[in-house]
Design a protein around this motif. Structure first.
Motif, PDB file in Angstrom:
ATOM      1  N   PHE A   1      54.251  39.026  47.856  1.00  0.00           N
ATOM      2  CA  PHE A   1      52.932  39.319  48.418  1.00  0.00           C
ATOM      3  C   PHE A   1      51.900  39.249  47.296  1.00  0.00           C
ATOM      4  N   LEU A   2      50.908  38.367  47.487  1.00  0.00           N
ATOM      5  CA  LEU A   2      49.804  38.217  46.544  1.00  0.00           C
ATOM      6  C   LEU A   2      48.519  38.703  47.179  1.00  0.00           C
ATOM      7  N   CYS A   3      47.617  39.216  46.352  1.00  0.00           N
ATOM      8  CA  CYS A   3      46.294  39.618  46.838  1.00  0.00           C
ATOM      9  C   CYS A   3      45.279  39.289  45.754  1.00  0.00           C
ATOM     10  N   ASN A   4      44.196  38.614  46.141  1.00  0.00           N
ATOM     11  CA  ASN A   4      43.175  38.262  45.150  1.00  0.00           C
ATOM     12  C   ASN A   4      42.160  39.375  44.935  1.00  0.00           C
ATOM     13  N   CYS A   5      42.461  40.550  45.488  1.00  0.00           N
ATOM     14  CA  CYS A   5      41.660  41.758  45.256  1.00  0.00           C
ATOM     15  C   CYS A   5      40.174  41.499  45.550  1.00  0.00           C
ATOM     16  N   ASN A   6      39.937  41.263  46.844  1.00  0.00           N
ATOM     17  CA  ASN A   6      38.565  41.033  47.302  1.00  0.00           C
ATOM     18  C   ASN A   6      37.920  39.855  46.581  1.00  0.00           C
ATOM     19  N   ALA A   7      38.718  38.792  46.388  1.00  0.00           N
ATOM     20  CA  ALA A   7      38.240  37.538  45.799  1.00  0.00           C
ATOM     21  C   ALA A   7      37.767  37.692  44.362  1.00  0.00           C
ATOM     22  N   THR A   8      38.302  38.688  43.648  1.00  0.00           N
ATOM     23  CA  THR A   8      37.939  38.840  42.228  1.00  0.00           C
ATOM     24  C   THR A   8      38.874  38.060  41.325  1.00  0.00           C
ATOM     25  N   MET A   9      39.916  37.450  41.901  1.00  0.00           N
ATOM     26  CA  MET A   9      40.837  36.618  41.122  1.00  0.00           C
ATOM     27  C   MET A   9      40.972  35.265  41.792  1.00  0.00           C
TER      28      MET A   9
ATOM     29  N   PRO B   1      54.635  32.656  48.825  1.00  0.00           N
ATOM     30  CA  PRO B   1      54.011  33.982  48.854  1.00  0.00           C
ATOM     31  C   PRO B   1      53.085  34.173  50.046  1.00  0.00           C
ATOM     32  N   HIS B   2      53.024  35.436  50.499  1.00  0.00           N
ATOM     33  CA  HIS B   2      52.017  35.848  51.483  1.00  0.00           C
ATOM     34  C   HIS B   2      50.735  36.149  50.713  1.00  0.00           C
ATOM     35  N   VAL B   3      49.648  35.512  51.097  1.00  0.00           N
ATOM     36  CA  VAL B   3      48.397  35.642  50.351  1.00  0.00           C
ATOM     37  C   VAL B   3      47.429  36.519  51.129  1.00  0.00           C
ATOM     38  N   HIS B   4      46.824  37.494  50.445  1.00  0.00           N
ATOM     39  CA  HIS B   4      45.879  38.429  51.050  1.00  0.00           C
ATOM     40  C   HIS B   4      44.621  38.496  50.198  1.00  0.00           C
ATOM     41  N   GLN B   5      43.580  39.007  50.835  1.00  0.00           N
ATOM     42  CA  GLN B   5      42.340  39.277  50.115  1.00  0.00           C
ATOM     43  C   GLN B   5      42.081  40.772  50.017  1.00  0.00           C
ATOM     44  N   ALA B   6      42.554  41.525  50.984  1.00  0.00           N
ATOM     45  CA  ALA B   6      42.397  42.986  50.970  1.00  0.00           C
ATOM     46  C   ALA B   6      43.675  43.594  51.547  1.00  0.00           C
ATOM     47  N   MET B   7      44.777  43.387  50.857  1.00  0.00           N
ATOM     48  CA  MET B   7      46.091  43.789  51.350  1.00  0.00           C
ATOM     49  C   MET B   7      46.175  45.295  51.589  1.00  0.00           C
ATOM     50  N   CYS B   8      45.452  46.078  50.801  1.00  0.00           N
ATOM     51  CA  CYS B   8      45.552  47.532  50.911  1.00  0.00           C
ATOM     52  C   CYS B   8      44.552  48.114  51.905  1.00  0.00           C
ATOM     53  N   GLN B   9      43.719  47.250  52.508  1.00  0.00           N
ATOM     54  CA  GLN B   9      42.699  47.764  53.425  1.00  0.00           C
ATOM     55  C   GLN B   9      42.865  47.118  54.805  1.00  0.00           C
ATOM     56  N   ARG B  10      41.967  46.214  55.154  1.00  0.00           N
ATOM     57  CA  ARG B  10      41.972  45.686  56.521  1.00  0.00           C
ATOM     58  C   ARG B  10      43.155  44.763  56.797  1.00  0.00           C
ATOM     59  N   GLU B  11      43.874  44.321  55.745  1.00  0.00           N
ATOM     60  CA  GLU B  11      45.043  43.473  55.963  1.00  0.00           C
ATOM     61  C   GLU B  11      46.351  44.243  55.803  1.00  0.00           C
ATOM     62  N   LEU B  12      46.253  45.554  55.868  1.00  0.00           N
ATOM     63  CA  LEU B  12      47.450  46.368  55.705  1.00  0.00           C
ATOM     64  C   LEU B  12      48.452  46.123  56.846  1.00  0.00           C
ATOM     65  N   GLY B  13      47.930  45.860  58.029  1.00  0.00           N
ATOM     66  CA  GLY B  13      48.803  45.567  59.160  1.00  0.00           C
ATOM     67  C   GLY B  13      49.592  44.293  58.944  1.00  0.00           C
ATOM     68  N   ARG B  14      48.931  43.268  58.419  1.00  0.00           N
ATOM     69  CA  ARG B  14      49.625  42.013  58.114  1.00  0.00           C
ATOM     70  C   ARG B  14      50.737  42.238  57.092  1.00  0.00           C
ATOM     71  N   PHE B  15      50.436  43.065  56.113  1.00  0.00           N
ATOM     72  CA  PHE B  15      51.435  43.384  55.091  1.00  0.00           C
ATOM     73  C   PHE B  15      52.667  44.030  55.733  1.00  0.00           C
ATOM     74  N   LYS B  16      52.423  44.983  56.630  1.00  0.00           N
ATOM     75  CA  LYS B  16      53.540  45.686  57.262  1.00  0.00           C
ATOM     76  C   LYS B  16      54.349  44.746  58.141  1.00  0.00           C
ATOM     77  N   GLU B  17      53.677  43.843  58.847  1.00  0.00           N
ATOM     78  CA  GLU B  17      54.387  42.909  59.717  1.00  0.00           C
ATOM     79  C   GLU B  17      55.307  41.976  58.928  1.00  0.00           C
TER      80      GLU B  17
ATOM     81  N   VAL C   1      55.606  42.836  45.216  1.00  0.00           N
ATOM     82  CA  VAL C   1      54.207  43.037  45.593  1.00  0.00           C
ATOM     83  C   VAL C   1      53.356  42.974  44.337  1.00  0.00           C
ATOM     84  N   ALA C   2      52.450  42.013  44.279  1.00  0.00           N
ATOM     85  CA  ALA C   2      51.610  41.803  43.102  1.00  0.00           C
ATOM     86  C   ALA C   2      50.388  42.711  43.154  1.00  0.00           C
ATOM     87  N   CYS C   3      50.645  44.008  43.159  1.00  0.00           N
ATOM     88  CA  CYS C   3      49.566  44.998  43.132  1.00  0.00           C
ATOM     89  C   CYS C   3      50.152  46.323  42.678  1.00  0.00           C
ATOM     90  N   THR C   4      49.565  46.912  41.662  1.00  0.00           N
ATOM     91  CA  THR C   4      49.971  48.252  41.234  1.00  0.00           C
ATOM     92  C   THR C   4      48.886  49.286  41.491  1.00  0.00           C
TER      93      THR C   4
END
Length: 688
Positions: free
Chosen positions: A9-17, A32-48, A56-59
């Motif tokens: 799982f990748l996330c560009n952290c609100n397009a900052t990367m 990889p599964h690519v997200h822009q806000a994996m910890c917020q509005r895309e949390l459901g996608r992450f769970k699915e 998970v490329a996020c600490t």
């Protein structure tokens, strides 16, 4: 995990990367599964999408994402990787794709093998030592939660002992202290004739003393006391006053210690577990008190080391050789134990500096092992190269210095795209074997990031090891600075990283795997570097104290007694089964000096160098001698030089003044007896 099993799982952290997911996927063998806000509005996608073995490329939001993943039964494992501060948030973020792919690939490696566990048990029996008032104040606050004993090292004010007595109180001077959480031992001398633990605070002694030598603090001023002993009589059956008790040794065992003294009990850089010395700072004292309350129960930690006594070069026959592990240990966990060393696992805090300075590899690090850490470093470098990375380097750091890397990412240029971080338990646990292996695997730079909180001896040891490694690399034409220790307290970390010029690696990256045998890993690295060296050399002079080298021998002084062979713990010195011969395998020599100190003729000297020829791994003759045969029967007795030296030394001894006595030294034992019986009478034999 294989590539097909990884769920990334990748996330560009609100397009900052700027993430090139396709390139990352190709290099790491994933989709990889690519997200822009994996910890917020895309949390459901992450769970699915969660399931299987996850990376998970996020600490930043690790806690939240783990909680969500825990709700999915299909999830087997989950590893978190920081690619934001270590790669994406960088002035070279667009070039960081190889690094990100490498970090994700390393996260998929199998977990290191578990290590043995060291156990602690604390029942809350605490010793508070220090000035009386300060110690009693904290005792009053802690005694409801802990079993507290007070050892006052100085007299208190007149009202210090007022109020109810809630805890045992002793006065005295510390004479010995040792131990760790659950097993502290303290000894002190009872300087005050009044035992405050027996005293009922009735003050009868204060009133009875004609010299007023006893104050309300119940301390006897021995300069004013005239030995009337009226106080002893007044104390009566309580028996708290006994002038013969002065300087009597007392002792106790405690689970933990709160040290409020001006000078700490334990002066080493890293004190034992369960020992708290907060100084005068009230906030630090409060923090220490809270940790004391929490330090009750059963605890465990890894046993960080392994020790192989058979190749330890510490001592032989009471001759001291190598003491590097003892000298560098900041916890005083290592002590001599006859010809070996002993490491107290309860005191060891896992810095690993002992394993870094050990020349033979007798003591090795386990958390992780050199083989496991080497696999991570080799995977980083190989994946980066496969993904098109250029001039790769590694930056070894401990968890405590992760904040330094984060600060660089948030306030500056971050890490260069070529510098890949490797987090370890402690920076001192990684030494020349893995540094040289990394160079052989294609690293242009090996940096070690220190926070400045490490023991000074660790920095000295790392710099000394780096000087050896740099000498070896540069001597073979690998130009530039390959190894650098960066101290975050005194160095400009940003400048040290971004201003680091790319050094020359070998043309071809090595493929060997690191092992837990330090010398074997080094041999593999040296062989590869020599094979591809821009400037081939046979031998490299090294600084004094290096763990590689040869022996210089004075053949005229050497008597071939072969005591050096028995002293060598590494089988670097050998005899010969059929003739008087001293042989030497240079690749085995660790330059411990035991042979030099053992040689009775002072015929040996250490010569630090690195011999890169195949001959260094084979026995070569240092010295050989003619055989001396018994003058009577011709039986071999030893070397000519040894027998002649013995005769010369005993020539003037009174035992050999009789005619024929000295000549018997040229005979074997059997012939000596025959000659005695033939040429001497019984009286003469008894006088010999």
């Amino acid at each position: 995990m294989s590539s097909s099993e990884r769920n990334v799982f990748l996330c560009n952290c609100n397009a900052t990367m700027m993430l090139d997911a396709d390139a990352i996927g190709r290099a790491s063998g994933t989709k990889p599964h690519v997200h822009q806000a994996m910890c917020q509005r895309e949390l459901g996608r992450f769970k699915e999408a969660a399931g299987g073995d996850m990376i998970v490329a996020c600490t930043q939001e690790q806690r939240l994402l783990r909680e969500v993943a825990d709700e999915v039964p299909q999830v087997r494992t989950i590893n978190f990787v920081n690619v934001r501060e270590t790669a994406g948030w960088s002035a070279e973020g667009r070039q960081a794709t190889p690094k990100i792919a490498a970090l994700l690939t390393v996260a998929a490696l199998p977990e290191p093998e578990p290590v043995p566990i060291v156990n602690y048990r604390s029942d809350g029996n605490v010793l508070i030592v220090g000035p009386l008032e300060r110690a009693l104040d904290w005792a009053a606050m802690l005694h409801a939660s802990l079993s507290v004993t007070v050892l006052a090292t100085s007299a208190g004010h007149d009202d210090a002992l007022r109020g109810p007595r809630d805890v045992p109180v002793f006065t005295g001077r510390l004479t010995r202290r040792a131990g760790w959480l659950g097993a502290f031992e303290a000894e002190w001398s009872q300087d005050n004739p009044i035992d405050l633990d027996l005293c009922t605070r009735c003050n009868a002694c204060v009133k009875a003393c004609p010299e007023h030598a006893i104050g309300p603090n119940l301390q006897v001023d021995l300069d004013r006391c005239k030995s009337h002993r009226a106080c002893v009589a007044a104390c009566g059956i309580v028996g708290a006053i006994d002038f013969s008790r002065r300087d009597q040794a007392r002792s106790g065992r405690f689970d933990a210690v709160l040290d409020l003294s001006e000078a700490r009990w334990f002066r080493q850089h890293q004190p034992p577990q369960g020992y708290f010395a907060p100084g005068h700072d009230p906030l630090a004292q409060a923090k220490a008190a809270a940790e004391l309350v929490a330090a009750v129960g059963e605890f465990e930690k890894p046993k960080f080391f392994d020790y192989k006594a058979s190749i330890c070069a510490h001592s032989r026959s009471e001759k001291i050789g190598c003491t590097q592990c003892i000298d560098v240990c900041s916890t005083r966990a290592i002590r001599p134990d006859g010809d070996k060393i002993f490491v107290e696992p309860h005191l060891c805090m896992g810095c690993g500096a002992c394993t870094t300075v050990c020349p033979s590899g007798a003591i090795t690090y386990r958390y992780p092992s050199a083989a496991d850490l080497g696999a991570r470093i080799r995977t980083l470098l190989a994946t980066s190269e496969r993904a098109g990375g250029r001039d790769p380097g590694i930056l070894i750091h401990a968890a405590g210095s992760a904040a330094v890397i984060e600060d660089l990412a948030r306030a500056g240029r971050g890490l260069p795209a070529r510098m890949m971080p490797v987090e370890v338990e402690h920076i001192a646990s990684v030494g020349i074997d893995l540094w040289m292996a990394a160079l052989a695997w294609g690293a242009t730079s090996v940096g070690v990031l220190a926070t400045g909180d490490e023991a000074p001896e660790y920095h000295e040891a790392l710099r000394a090891q780096m000087a050896i490694a740099q000498t070896i690399a540069n001597a073979q034409g690998y130009q530039g600075e390959h190894f650098r220790l960066i101290d975050a307290r005194v160095d400009d970390v940003d400048a040290k990283l971004w201003g680091w010029q790319v050094a020359l690696p070998p043309r071809v990256a090595a493929t060997f795997a690191a092992t837990n045998d330090k010398r074997r890993t080094l041999a593999h690295a040296f062989e590869h570097l020599a094979q591809h060296a821009p400037v081939p050399v046979a031998s490299i002079p090294l600084p004094a104290g290096s763990p590689f080298g040869t022996l210089a021998i004075d053949k005229d002084a050497c008597t071939m007694c072969l005591s050096c062979v028995g002293a060598c713990p590494e089988a670097a010195l050998l005899d010969h089964a059929e003739s008087p011969m001293l042989r030497f395998i240079e690749a085995n020599c660790v330059q411990c000096g035991l042979c030099v100190k053992t040689c009775p003729e002072k015929a040996l000297a250490l010569v630090p160098r690195l011999d890169l020829t195949p001959e260094a791994r084979a026995p070569r003759v240092l010295n050989e001698a003619k055989v001396f045969s018994c003058m009577r029967c011709g039986k071999p007795m030893g070397t000519e030089k040894l027998v002649f030296a013995m005769i010369e030394r005993l020539r003037t001894h009174s035992m050999f003044a009789r005619p024929g006595s000295l000549e018997r030294l040229s005979m074997c034992a059997d012939c000596r007896v025959i000659d005695l019986m033939t040429n001497e009478n019984p009286a003469d034999i008894r006088n010999i």
